[in-house]
Scaffold this motif. Structure first.
Motif, PDB file in Angstrom:
ATOM      1  N   ILE A 132      -0.434  51.471 -20.056  1.00 40.50           N
ATOM      2  CA  ILE A 132       0.506  51.444 -18.937  1.00 40.50           C
ATOM      3  C   ILE A 132      -0.230  51.670 -17.618  1.00 40.50           C
ATOM      4  O   ILE A 132      -0.005  50.965 -16.634  1.00 40.50           O
ATOM      5  CB  ILE A 132       1.617  52.489 -19.123  1.00 40.50           C
ATOM      6  CG1 ILE A 132       2.465  52.139 -20.350  1.00 40.50           C
ATOM      7  CG2 ILE A 132       2.497  52.582 -17.876  1.00 40.50           C
ATOM      8  CD1 ILE A 132       3.472  53.208 -20.735  1.00 40.50           C
ATOM      9  N   GLY A 133      -1.127  52.657 -17.600  1.00 36.90           N
ATOM     10  CA  GLY A 133      -1.890  52.930 -16.390  1.00 36.90           C
ATOM     11  C   GLY A 133      -2.719  51.741 -15.940  1.00 36.90           C
ATOM     12  O   GLY A 133      -2.820  51.452 -14.743  1.00 36.90           O
ATOM     13  N   HIS A 142       0.664  58.576 -15.631  1.00 38.14           N
ATOM     14  CA  HIS A 142       0.756  57.647 -16.766  1.00 38.14           C
ATOM     15  C   HIS A 142      -0.011  58.196 -17.974  1.00 38.14           C
ATOM     16  O   HIS A 142      -0.709  57.460 -18.662  1.00 38.14           O
ATOM     17  CB  HIS A 142       0.216  56.272 -16.366  1.00 38.14           C
ATOM     18  CG  HIS A 142       0.991  55.636 -15.259  1.00 38.14           C
ATOM     19  ND1 HIS A 142       2.216  55.040 -15.452  1.00 38.14           N
ATOM     20  CD2 HIS A 142       0.734  55.559 -13.926  1.00 38.14           C
ATOM     21  CE1 HIS A 142       2.679  54.597 -14.287  1.00 38.14           C
ATOM     22  NE2 HIS A 142       1.803  54.910 -13.356  1.00 38.14           N
ATOM     23  N   ALA A 151       5.075  50.047 -16.013  1.00 36.07           N
ATOM     24  CA  ALA A 151       4.264  49.929 -14.799  1.00 36.07           C
ATOM     25  C   ALA A 151       5.065  49.284 -13.669  1.00 36.07           C
ATOM     26  O   ALA A 151       5.010  49.725 -12.514  1.00 36.07           O
ATOM     27  CB  ALA A 151       3.008  49.100 -15.097  1.00 36.07           C
ATOM     28  N   SER A 168       6.319  58.927 -16.981  1.00 39.62           N
ATOM     29  CA  SER A 168       5.694  59.209 -18.275  1.00 39.62           C
ATOM     30  C   SER A 168       6.487  60.232 -19.085  1.00 39.62           C
ATOM     31  O   SER A 168       7.297  59.866 -19.941  1.00 39.62           O
ATOM     32  CB  SER A 168       4.253  59.677 -18.065  1.00 39.62           C
ATOM     33  OG  SER A 168       3.575  59.749 -19.292  1.00 39.62           O
TER      34      SER A 168
END
Length: 328
Positions: free
Chosen positions: A153-154, A202, A104, A231
């Protein structure tokens, strides 16, 4: 267990050696493929990374060689033929969340660099050029950012964006209540993309997300939007993105992944002619920034990858529950 580790760099060897729980490990620089599978003969497990190939042909070769276990030192598993591995009764274990913040933060670094053109300013100043011409960016404050995929991650990325004061919209088949409480606005893919100043991907790569960003989706974007992908390369249709860059639909592009990256990333081609016209074309654009799949490359992430990888091996060896097993 005897473990063959493919696609090894020095940092892999350093961290895996540090956290080895007593297994016999062989580090190999080569990637796993049909041509290299034979070197795993006699090893009970293989430890692989994102660009190692575990298709049916490779799995057949590994099964004959006595393979009992596949451990991925990454979260993604699109490079593994999972149904066939299951048919061969070879468990596939992964590292589901090594450090969401690492990727991120790298996505945010791409955004900041492209926006404020710090990479260009750095090169100028080193040459004694202190001109500010053509280095203008925009405030990220109150800009609309579309986050496609709000897994670990998002979600980490959304929290960073909220700290910058961005309006955050998201698309995910399974909206997060925590993100909604944070003020993230969920919608359809089309609605999320339509008015975004920045789009960041992501989500995993699978049959439903292959070429998620294609010619049709690109036509819906706000002109001059920034596209970020940390990603998987196959999420975007590269040829369509190049056309969108030329027409100005995409104002800037940041990539840490590339659809054909297995042929190039993690290797030094500085003295060679890169035999990929799309990649060389992307590198030539002044509004494109490409890094070589380094989003995961932090000390914290590598430590966690090593710990979980050996934890997965230990679990299989001891007959414990395989909590990180990937099923078809």
């Amino acid at each position: 267990m005897k473990v063959a580790v493919f696609s090894t760099n020095q940092y892999d060897q350093d961290f895996l050696t540090q956290y080895n729980t007593g297994h016999e490990v062989k580090f190999l620089k080569v990637s796993l493929s049909e041509e290299t599978a034979a070197v795993a003969f006699g090893y009970e497990a293989v430890c692989v990374f994102v660009n190692d190939k575990l298709n049916k042909a490779v799995l057949d070769l590994l099964a004959v060689a006595g393979l009992k276990l596949i451990v991925l030192r990454c979260a993604g598993f699109n490079n593994v033929d999972l149904p066939y591995a299951e048919e061969l009764n070879i468990p596939v274990l992964r590292v589901p969340a090594y450090s969401p913040e690492a990727v991120a933060e790298h996505a945010m670094a791409l955004i900041l660099t492209l926006n404020r053109k710090t990479h260009k300013a750095y090169n100028r100043v080193r040459e004694g050029n202190f001109s500010l011409e053509k280095l203008m960016g925009v405030n990220l404050f109150q800009r609309t950012v579309a986050v496609i995929g709000t897994g670990n991650i998002g979600q980490a990325f959304c929290r960073i964006l909220k700290g910058f004061g961005c309006t955050v919209k998201a698309y995910d088949p399974y909206p997060s209540s925590d993100m909604q409480d944070l003020g993230v606005i969920y919608g359809t893919l089309e609605d999320t993309l339509r008015d975004a100043d920045i789009i960041s991907l992501h989500c995993p790569l699978n049959s439903s997300t292959q070429y998620l960003i294609n010619e049709n989706q690109l036509k819906q974007l706000k002109r001059g939007a920034m596209l970020i992908n940390t990603s998987r390369g196959g999420l975007i249709h590269t040829h369509a993105v190049i056309k969108a860059l030329k027409s100005g639909i995409i104002g800037s592009l940041g990539l840490d992944v590339y659809e054909q990256e297995s042929e190039f990333f993690f290797h030094d081609f500085s003295e060679d002619v890169i035999q990929d016209d799309q990649l060389t074309q992307l590198i030539s654009f002044p509004n494109v920034l490409i890094t070589g799949h380094q989003g995961f490359l932090t000390a914290e992430a590598l430590s966690e990858i090593a710990k979980v990888t050996f934890g997965n091996i230990d679990a299989w060896y001891s007959g414990s529950e395989l909590v990180n097993r990937v099923r078809p």
